[in-house]
Design a protein around this motif. Structure first.
Motif, mmCIF file in Angstrom:
data_model
loop_
_atom_site.group_PDB
_atom_site.id
_atom_site.type_symbol
_atom_site.label_atom_id
_atom_site.label_comp_id
_atom_site.label_asym_id
_atom_site.label_seq_id
_atom_site.Cartn_x
_atom_site.Cartn_y
_atom_site.Cartn_z
ATOM 1 N N ARG A 124 49.161 20.220 52.637
ATOM 2 C CA ARG A 124 50.777 20.032 52.470
ATOM 3 C C ARG A 124 51.060 19.650 51.683
ATOM 4 O O ARG A 124 52.464 19.943 51.283
ATOM 5 C CB ARG A 124 51.152 19.633 53.764
ATOM 6 C CG ARG A 124 51.350 18.038 53.970
ATOM 7 C CD ARG A 124 51.285 18.022 55.563
ATOM 8 N NE ARG A 124 51.914 16.387 55.260
ATOM 9 C CZ ARG A 124 53.354 16.092 55.399
ATOM 10 N NH1 ARG A 124 53.598 15.986 54.736
ATOM 11 N NH2 ARG A 124 52.887 14.219 55.312
ATOM 12 N N CYS A 161 59.564 12.127 56.934
ATOM 13 C CA CYS A 161 59.783 13.374 57.836
ATOM 14 C C CYS A 161 58.581 12.626 59.167
ATOM 15 O O CYS A 161 57.985 11.636 58.801
ATOM 16 C CB CYS A 161 59.705 14.467 57.055
ATOM 17 S SG CYS A 161 57.697 14.691 56.380
ATOM 18 N N CYS A 164 54.955 12.865 58.028
ATOM 19 C CA CYS A 164 54.732 11.396 57.082
ATOM 20 C C CYS A 164 55.135 10.453 57.430
ATOM 21 O O CYS A 164 53.851 9.491 57.768
ATOM 22 C CB CYS A 164 55.200 11.482 55.501
ATOM 23 S SG CYS A 164 55.262 12.654 54.356
ATOM 24 N N ALA A 182 55.092 9.893 51.193
ATOM 25 C CA ALA A 182 55.832 11.266 50.509
ATOM 26 C C ALA A 182 55.265 11.842 50.942
ATOM 27 O O ALA A 182 54.813 12.562 50.569
ATOM 28 C CB ALA A 182 56.968 10.300 49.334
ATOM 29 N N CYS A 183 56.207 13.661 50.959
ATOM 30 C CA CYS A 183 56.298 14.953 50.922
ATOM 31 C C CYS A 183 56.617 15.677 50.505
ATOM 32 O O CYS A 183 58.283 15.499 49.859
ATOM 33 C CB CYS A 183 55.434 14.928 52.329
ATOM 34 S SG CYS A 183 56.677 15.880 53.135
ATOM 35 N N CYS A 186 60.453 15.030 52.233
ATOM 36 C CA CYS A 186 60.643 13.903 52.229
ATOM 37 C C CYS A 186 61.002 13.263 51.582
ATOM 38 O O CYS A 186 61.725 12.702 51.370
ATOM 39 C CB CYS A 186 59.872 12.839 53.546
ATOM 40 S SG CYS A 186 59.052 12.594 53.546
HETATM 41 ZN ZN ZN Z 1 56.662 14.175 54.312
#
Ligand code: ZN
Ligand code: ZN
Ligand code: FE
Length: 759
Positions: A124, A161, A164, A182-183, A186
């Motif tokens: 992801r 998010c 996460c 983080a991703c 978010c």
């Molecule tokens: Zn995230």
């Protein structure tokens, strides 16, 4: 059974926050069925465990033996406690305490696990440029306050998010309590702008950036510790344009390649250098050039080395994956100013250099330049100790008070001490302008806060005009101790090597204010932490035009020639005398003979400059030490040939420059190639100073020698002198933890001040 069930409290200091230490403890506690809790506090980590005595012993022994890669345990204390009958083992919220002496991890390169995910289309975080985990990513540059928790970092702007968050809360995840977690949903993101700040629309700004680089554009890229200016290093036109715009005539540019394979296309890599390139600190490593090579000649002109590094952020990997041999990644600054870290500031200061900007919305709280290292005399030597290494302290032999060492003027760093630790700041730069001065002040305040050090003593250079000296003098309610520059150099070498007592110090550099008001730099000193005695030095010579003589080595060339030959020097057949207009030379002679703006110097750096000018290598420099560096690059020294040398005895020894200068001039007249002259010059210095040390040992009984000062960045001199001195059974100490140049001065000032105050 109940008697065997005990509780124990452990307190651990060191680099234990933000490095996955609590999850590690959590997993270890579960492994041994222990109950209790672990918490970050401002002095490190505290652990309460309950269980059988055997299991607690196993737990403790594993804790010390197998901690996470970035953790560095310094102090451990434990006591038995009453059992509280915890139901499970948990990680509790950080508690801020009054004593705030935890150590913060440096920023380190993206780890292999994260890199695997970065390039895995099923992950992801596929191609997400801010991927990180507890084993990697930003630390020092994003912290504003301790303890190291998300609200105290520049990640506080980003709300995790649910995915996460779940990783962050899951003790078996690699991202458990990874503060910058983080991703793409978010976390921070990149955006591409033109140099007026206008958005460049693109579905893939990173791919667009790579394309623009291939087309020869210059791009400012926001990285970990600040902006870089990037250009394709095989594109001669782009590199030349960058040089012009950056006003950086000849200083080598740092380059970055995707992997070792790409670097081998243009440079030789020794096994130890490969280790350095691959290390989590990812420094710039000076590597011997391959000739011919595919890179533009303008990358590193008149130099046998390239300064190369591997990518250290996911963003770097994503850009370099577009098949570049190497990208120029030079500091995003205008010559001699600190690198830009803030987006707005970058547009203002770099707008005339970069065509485009690849920015992001994660703030950098404290800038940190790339570190630079070189293998020399069998060890790794720092030219600049910054990102990846700072703020790991130098551990001292003795406990010292809280002290601030303000450093020198060039390559400034500051040093804060507490107990047995000395924290040397990242590279601040040359304190010659307001921008650097304010970065200096900002760094001092920032470090005082995050290290929780309130200095009772301030140490600074003797030079009355240094901005760092002025800063020190402004501070109220602290004891001020001024430390002579070369004393500080040698003391810094003693401190990093943990040696006490009295040593013989060879302190060779370009410039340092002497106790007699002259400019020192070719000094042999008898040093203990409190005082020093000047036992020998290079005999004084005028520096016509003072600071101008540093920028224009031809002035030093004339000064040495005039000193050696008097008015007869006019008759010498030297390129220097043809290249420089006669009226300018006459002016220099007048300045010298009438003593107008011509301070005296004993600097070895200036002697290098003068010789470089006399043999026709360089009359003007665009950065300090350039002529000396080129003289080293040129040298061929496989022979034992040397020039005559001589010193005068008396109260102190005066090393004469005249015989050496005469020998060089004679060789020029004989048509000897400058590379052989340079080799002979290096060999002469090695022979001369090793012999002089032997003479001094006979009188003083001193057998330990410390080498420090910027001239020891010269590998031929360092290697040769160590060999010669060890051949005479001296114990030789030099730098390998901090730079030998003025970047190490702040540590020396602090330890001299500590010893002085104690007395
Ligand atoms: Zn995230
Ligand atoms: Zn990672
Ligand atoms: Fe120095």
């Amino acid at each position: 059974m109940k008697e065997n069930y005990i509780a124990r409290k452990l307190k651990i200091n060191g680099i234990v926050q933000g490095v996955g230490f609590r999850p590690f403890v959590y997993n270890l506690a579960n492994k041994f069925q222990l109950k209790g809790e672990v918490a970050n506090n401002s002095s490190g980590v505290s652990i309460h465990v309950e269980g059988t005595r055997e299991n607690i012993e196993f737990f403790c022994s594993d804790l010390f033996k197998t901690h996470p890669p970035l953790a560095h345990l310094v102090e451990i204390s434990f006591n038995e406690k009453p059992v509280e009958y915890f139901k499970d083992f948990s990680i509790v919220k950080s508690i801020s305490e009054n004593s705030r002496s935890t150590l913060i991890s440096p920023d380190v390169s993206v780890c292999d696990d994260c890199l695997g995910e970065l390039f895995n289309p099923d992950n992801r975080r596929y191609k997400y440029p801010f991927i990180n985990c507890t084993n990697c990513g930003p630390r020092y540059t994003i912290i504003n306050e301790i303890p190291y928790d998300r609200p105290n970092t520049s990640m506080k702007e980003f709300i995790m998010c649910s995915k996460c968050r779940a990783e962050y809360d899951n003790p078996s995840s690699r991202r458990f309590h990874a503060q910058p977690n983080a991703c793409v949903d978010c976390g921070p993101h990149v955006s591409l702008k033109d140099n007026t700040g206008r958005n460049i629309n693109s579905s893939n700004p990173i791919e667009k950036t790579a394309n623009l680089l291939k087309q020869g554009y210059i791009i400012a890229i926001k990285g970990l510790g600040g902006f870089h200016l990037a250009a394709d290093s095989v594109n001669n036109e782009a590199v030349t344009r960058l040089r012009k715009r950056k006003n950086r005539e000849e200083k080598p540019f740092a380059i970055m390649s995707y992997g070792i394979k790409q670097i081998r296309e243009y440079a030789f890599i020794e096994p130890e250098e490969e280790k350095l390139l691959n290390s989590i600190q990812r420094p710039i490593v000076l590597l011997l050039k391959k000739e011919p090579n595919p890179l533009s000649r303008e990358v590193s002109p008149n130099n046998r080395y390239f300064g190369a590094m591997l990518p250290y952020t996911p963003l770097h990997y994503l850009i370099l994956a577009y098949e570049f041999t190497a990208l120029i990644m030079t500091s995003g600054n205008i010559s001699n100013e600190p690198i830009a870290i803030d987006n707005q500031d970058a547009f203002e200061r770099l707008g005339s250099i970069a065509d485009y900007f690849l920015i992001n919305n994660r703030d950098i709280y404290l800038r940190s330049d790339d570190s630079i290292v070189r293998r020399s005399a069998g060890k790794t030597r720092f030219i600049r100790r910054s990102r990846g290494y700072v703020p790991v302290p130098v551990f001292l032999k003795h406990s010292v008070p809280q002290i601030l060492g303000c450093g020198a003027e060039l390559k400034n760093t500051v040093c804060l001490t507490r107990g047995k630790t000395a924290f040397i700041s990242q590279h601040i730069g040359d304190l010659e302008n307001l921008a650097t001065d304010s970065f200096f002040r900002l760094t001092v305040n920032h470090l005082k806060r995050i290290l929780d050090i309130d200095p009772e003593i301030i140490a600074c250079d003797l030079h009355p005009d240094y901005l760092s000296t002025r800063y020190a003098e402004e501070q109220l309610n602290v004891e001020l101790i001024k430390v002579q520059h070369h004393h500080a150099h040698i003391a810094s070498c003693m401190a990093e090597n943990g040696i006490d007592g009295t040593v013989l110090g060879l302190s060779f550099d370009g410039t340092g204010y002497g106790t007699d008001g002259s400019i020192w730099g070719g000094e042999v000193l008898i040093v203990d932490p409190v005082r020093f005695k000047r036992i020998a030095n290079i005999s004084y010579i005028p520096m016509p035009g003072s600071a101008s003589a540093i920028k224009e080595p031809w002035r030093m060339g004339i000064s040495y020639l005039y000193h050696a030959f008097g008015e007869d020097f006019w008759n010498l057949d030297l390129p220097l005398l043809k290249q420089i207009e006669e009226k300018n030379i006459k002016l220099i002679i007048e300045m010298i003979s009438k003593n107008i703006n011509s301070p005296l110097t004993s600097s070895l750096g200036r002697l290098f400059d003068g010789i470089a000018a006399i043999i026709g290598i360089r009359n003007h420099v665009s950065f300090e030490g350039q002529a000396a560096m080129e003289l080293e690059m040129l040298a061929v020294s496989n022979s034992e040939e040397i020039y005559d040398y001589e010193w005068l005895s008396g109260n102190t020894y005066k090393v004469l420059t005249q015989p050496i200068v005469c020998g060089v001039v004679e060789d020029m007249a004989r048509g000897i190639h400058p590379s052989r002259i340079s080799g002979k010059f290096h060999m002469t210095l090695i022979k001369l100073f090793s012999e002089l040390c032997e003479v001094i040992r006979k009188e003083s009984g001193l057998n330990r020698i410390a080498l420090s000062g910027g001239v020891f960045q010269n590998s031929i001199l360092l290697t040769g002198l160590i060999k010669a001195l060890e051949g005479k059974s001296f114990e030789v100490y030099m730098h390998s933890k901090i730079p030998t140049n003025d970047g190490g001065i702040s540590l020396g000032q602090a330890v001299v001040a500590a010893a002085t105050a104690k007395r």
